[in-house]
Each structure stands twice: as C-alpha cells, then as structure tokens.
Design a protein around this motif. Structure first.
Motif, mmCIF file in Angstrom:
data_model
loop_
_atom_site.group_PDB
_atom_site.id
_atom_site.type_symbol
_atom_site.label_atom_id
_atom_site.label_comp_id
_atom_site.label_asym_id
_atom_site.label_seq_id
_atom_site.Cartn_x
_atom_site.Cartn_y
_atom_site.Cartn_z
ATOM 1 N N HIS A 70 0.825 -1.214 0.000
ATOM 2 C CA HIS A 70 0.000 0.000 0.000
ATOM 3 C C HIS A 70 0.859 1.264 0.000
ATOM 4 O O HIS A 70 0.588 2.210 -0.732
ATOM 5 C CB HIS A 70 -0.897 -0.048 1.245
ATOM 6 N N HIS A 98 0.981 4.186 -2.824
ATOM 7 C CA HIS A 98 0.796 5.622 -2.555
ATOM 8 C C HIS A 98 1.951 6.449 -3.107
ATOM 9 O O HIS A 98 1.746 7.539 -3.640
ATOM 10 C CB HIS A 98 0.661 5.876 -1.050
ATOM 11 N N HIS A 100 -9.026 -2.111 -1.485
ATOM 12 C CA HIS A 100 -8.406 -0.782 -1.493
ATOM 13 C C HIS A 100 -7.215 -0.745 -2.454
ATOM 14 O O HIS A 100 -6.986 0.267 -3.122
ATOM 15 C CB HIS A 100 -7.962 -0.414 -0.077
ATOM 16 N N TRP A 136 -8.426 -0.346 -5.871
ATOM 17 C CA TRP A 136 -8.800 1.070 -6.064
ATOM 18 C C TRP A 136 -7.571 1.882 -6.473
ATOM 19 O O TRP A 136 -7.621 2.671 -7.425
ATOM 20 C CB TRP A 136 -9.403 1.622 -4.763
ATOM 21 N N HIS A 137 -6.453 1.648 -5.765
ATOM 22 C CA HIS A 137 -5.213 2.348 -6.122
ATOM 23 C C HIS A 137 -4.810 2.035 -7.565
ATOM 24 O O HIS A 137 -4.390 2.915 -8.308
ATOM 25 C CB HIS A 137 -4.076 1.941 -5.176
ATOM 26 N N SER A 139 -6.338 9.326 3.523
ATOM 27 C CA SER A 139 -5.023 9.668 2.969
ATOM 28 C C SER A 139 -5.136 10.858 2.008
ATOM 29 O O SER A 139 -6.232 11.238 1.593
ATOM 30 C CB SER A 139 -4.476 8.470 2.203
HETATM 31 FE FE LIG Z 1 -4.563 4.081 0.205
#
Ligand SMILES: [Fe+2]
Length: 470
Positions: free
Chosen positions: A209, A213, A243, A246-247, A399
């Motif tokens: 993750h 990011h 998630h 999604w990224h 975030s």
């Molecule tokens: Fe995230």
C-alpha cells in the motif's frame, strides 16, 4: 520502558517481552495469532480471538484486542460487540496490569466518542512498552482515520530505534513508518522502508500500500500498474485487496484508460453480489465519482452502491463515511436519502460533542452540500463551498490520495462554472504537486481554452498526450 526479559517465572510475556497478566501461554500465543492476522490483513482476527476467548474467558488482553480492533471498523454495526468486549474487560480489571489498564482506558475513551483521548491513552501505553505492537498498530491506524498526518509518522519514529529485525513483527513497524513518511511527502524514505518490509514479508499488504501511494503521489502511473499487477498474487487474496485495486484503478484513470478502470471496478470493487462492508464501498464510491469528474457514464453502478450505503445514511459516526454515502445518494438522485443524511448530521451537530463533530462541521457537511451543488450543476455554489476548506481537508481523515477527490471536484466545478482564472490557478497548483499527471494537464488545457489562449491550451494538451503515450 519495560524490562525485556525477566527471570521471574510469575511474569508472563508475549513474544516481544510485553507483560501479560493472564498466566497461560496458549492464550498469549492465540492472541499473537489474531494480532498477526490484523497486521497482515489475512483471515478473520475477530473469529480467531473468539476461539481463544471461548477457552479462556478471563483473558483480559484477548477482550481488549477484540474491542480495540473493532474500533477500527468505524461502523455502527460492530458497536454492540465492541461494548460487550469492553464490559468483559472491565470485569477483569482487578487482576490486570498497568499496560492492560491503559488499553482498557483507551477503548473506553473511544466508545465515549473521544477518539483523540483514546490515542493519548494508547500513546501512554506505547511510551512505557515500546514493543507493544498492538498499541502501535491501533494508534497509527487511528491517526490515519483522524487525519493526524505528522502523528502517523511520529508515533512510529518515537519507538523505531528500539526495534530491529530480530524482534517479531518488525516488518509491520517498517510498514507503518513507511506509510507515515509517505503521507508526509518523504517519498524516497517511504519507498525504501516499504520495500525493506516487503523483503522480510512479501505478502504484507500495508507495505504494498505504501509503494502504491508513493507511485500515486509521484505520478508514476505505468510503474504503479506494473508493481501492483506483478504483486497481485500476494495482495489480491488479502483483506486489503479492495483498497489496493482502487489504487490500481487510479493509475489507469490518470492515463485515461477508462475501460480498465471499469474492468477493475466490475471485477474487484462491485459488491452487488457480495457482503461488502463500508470500507469496500468507500473505495467503490470514490472511484465512480472520479469517473464522473472525467465525464464517464457509470451506467447503473451507482444504484447498487447507493443501496449498500442507504442503511447508513443516519449513522453520524464518522464524517469520512458520510461523505462517501452522500456521493452515492447524490449520484443516484436519492433525494430522501440525501435529506435523511443531512438532517441527521444537523441534529448530531446540535447535540453531540465528540471528536467527529469537528470533522463533520468543518469538512464533512460542506463537502456533502458541495456535492449536491455539483450534481445540480450549481457549479459556482460548489466552488464557494469548497474553496475555503481545501487546505483543511486532512481533518476529514484518510489519505492524501483519498482526499484528493475534494480538490479535484473543486477544480472541475471551477471549470464548469466557467471561472477559468480560478480553474487555471487550481490546475497549476495540481501540476506543481504532480507534474506527471495527464489529468492535471488536461485541466490546464481546458482552463486556457476557456480563457481564449488556444496556444497554451494546445501545449498543455500535448503534454497530457505525451504523458499518456509514455
Ligand atoms: Fe490508500
């Protein structure tokens, strides 16, 4: 600081030397297994600790883990279960140690709505017991939930030098630190630390993750897609997969690969045939809204999503949830659900004094109203609501990448309101932060076009095109 080892046979400790009052290593090992599940986003940590507690109903730290982990769900559906666990822990207070009392007081503050107070209580535990990985985990995640950006990094920094690879769970500490560094824009250190964490445990979704990011914030879309897809076999089966997809979708979106975005949505985020929980629906709503901002038709996807959110319309538990619920109600034209959410929040603001009040008042409600304006094509109204709060949005929690939806909505509203000077200023701001985003250059081009400067508009479009082609 605690003494890491003791010769006393009476003092029971976990694998990191943190004292546990319950004198049975099977229970302590069972708790370790549940904590590991929570850290690695694998399995069902609550079911795991329930198995331990069935055999060891007086295991206070087991109840405190259960209650503490449930705080992170930020959902009303788990509240009764959280309260019941806390009550079990309260029953055992006469026999507990100082660390356990600290965890108890933290969860107690939480259920009373004092999220910041809960963090302070857990912080006191961690200061005394720097190897308390559970305390560190709960503080770090809570700081993400509350939008305490420096805190996400510094809570780890305060203990990091005391850890090393010989201590079980070090890779998770690296994961927390890496994310805290990333949110504070220390991208190089963040990526290095996340990759170190992955070298120890490749299936650590939280470290994946952080890398995702870093790629997002630096606009390394092609590298991001490659990294995520190369590692999907390890994170794709975790509880964090939603998630992380999604990224992955965000990279494709920036590159205008809209078919791939919908493919990810339909394959991984659409929970119409699944028991989706709110965290999953958060990502789904956030991705669809971005597709809306770039003018893509969502078909009937909003309807299914709004069905999932409607039972939570009046929760008023967490402003971050409410704005995502509102995204779906607005997009699916559900006037009654919108009214229910807004009036519940207004009543809540009049009567409550918990930590979520400020989040709701300062960011949550203005954004909810701005979304309504946007959907009704009152774009100037949307701009007026969002412009004054755009530098305070961290108070909503989540975030930078998640909250970017607010800044992007503001920019798109300024363009559609034909406020091209402002739109250009906002688009310039975004290209300054992320010059490798094609979408940011598209916005610059549209603003210039609106201002009548077709030469500059063509140059900005060419720049977007070259980023996509690259
Ligand atoms: Fe995230």
């Amino acid at each position: 600081m605690q003494v890491k080892s003791s010769k006393s046979p009476m003092v029971f400790k976990d694998v990191r030397g943190v004292p546990v009052s319950y004198p049975d290593h099977r229970a302590i090992d069972g708790l370790e297994s549940a904590v590991l599940m929570s850290l690695s986003f694998r399995g069902d940590a609550i079911a795991e600790i329930d198995r331990v507690l069935e055999e060891h109903p007086d295991f206070m730290m087991g109840w405190l883990f259960r209650a503490g982990w449930l705080t992170q769900a930020m959902e009303t559906r788990v509240y009764d279960s959280m309260l019941a666990s806390l009550a079990q822990a309260e029953r055992l207070i006469p026999h507990c140690n100082e660390r356990e009392r600290g965890h108890f007081e933290a969860v107690k503050a939480w259920v009373e709505g004092d999220f910041f107070g809960a963090v302070q209580k857990w912080e006191a535990v961690l200061t005394r017991y720097p190897m308390d990985l559970l305390a560190l985990e709960l503080i770090h995640y809570t700081m993400v939930l509350l939008g305490d950006v420096p805190g996400q990094r510094d809570v780890v920094a305060r203990v990091f030098n005391l850890w090393d690879e010989s201590i079980p769970g070090y890779e998770f500490v690296l994961g927390f630190y890496s994310f805290g560094l990333e949110e504070n824009r220390d991208f190089a250190r963040a990526e290095e630390m996340a990759r170190h964490a992955l070298s120890i445990r490749p299936d650590n979704p939280y470290a994946v993750h952080t890398v995702s990011h870093v790629m997002e914030m630096r606009g390394r879309q092609a590298g991001g897609i490659r990294f995520m897809r190369d590692h999907a076999a390890t994170w794709g089966t975790s509880n964090f997969a939603n998630h992380l997809w999604w990224h992955t979708g965000l990279y494709h979106l920036d590159l205008e690969q809209y078919d791939q975005v919908y493919d990810i949505f339909d394959t991984h985020l659409d929970s119409r045939n699944k028991d989706g929980h709110k965290y999953e629906e958060l990502d789904a709503a956030a991705l669809l809204w971005r597709m809306n901002l770039v003018g893509q038709d969502a078909g009937d996807r909003w309807t299914h999503l709004a069905n999932k959110w409607e039972p939570a319309a009046q929760d008023t538990l967490y402003a971050f949830n409410d704005v995502h619920a509102m995204l779906t109600f607005v997009s699916d034209d559900r006037e009654d659900a919108q009214k229910a959410l807004l009036s519940a929040n207004e009543r809540y603001l009049e009567n409550a004094s918990d930590a979520n009040v400020a989040m709701t008042r300062e960011i949550g409600l203005p954004f909810c109203l701005a979304m309504q304006d946007f959907h009704k094509e009152n774009y100037a109204g949307c701009v007026d609501r969002l412009l004054p709060i755009r530098y305070m949005t961290h108070r909503l929690g989540g975030s930078y990448a998640q909250r970017d939806i607010i800044g992007w909505t503001l920019l798109e509203a300024a363009l559609r309101a034909r406020q091209f000077d402002l739109a250009l200023a906002l688009a310039n701001e975004r290209t300054g932060i992320k010059p490798t985003s094609a979408q940011n250059w598209r916005a610059v081009a549209r603003a210039f076009k609106g201002l009548g400067d077709h030469g500059q508009a063509d140059r900005a479009d060419a720049r977007a095109q070259s980023l996509i082609a690259a």
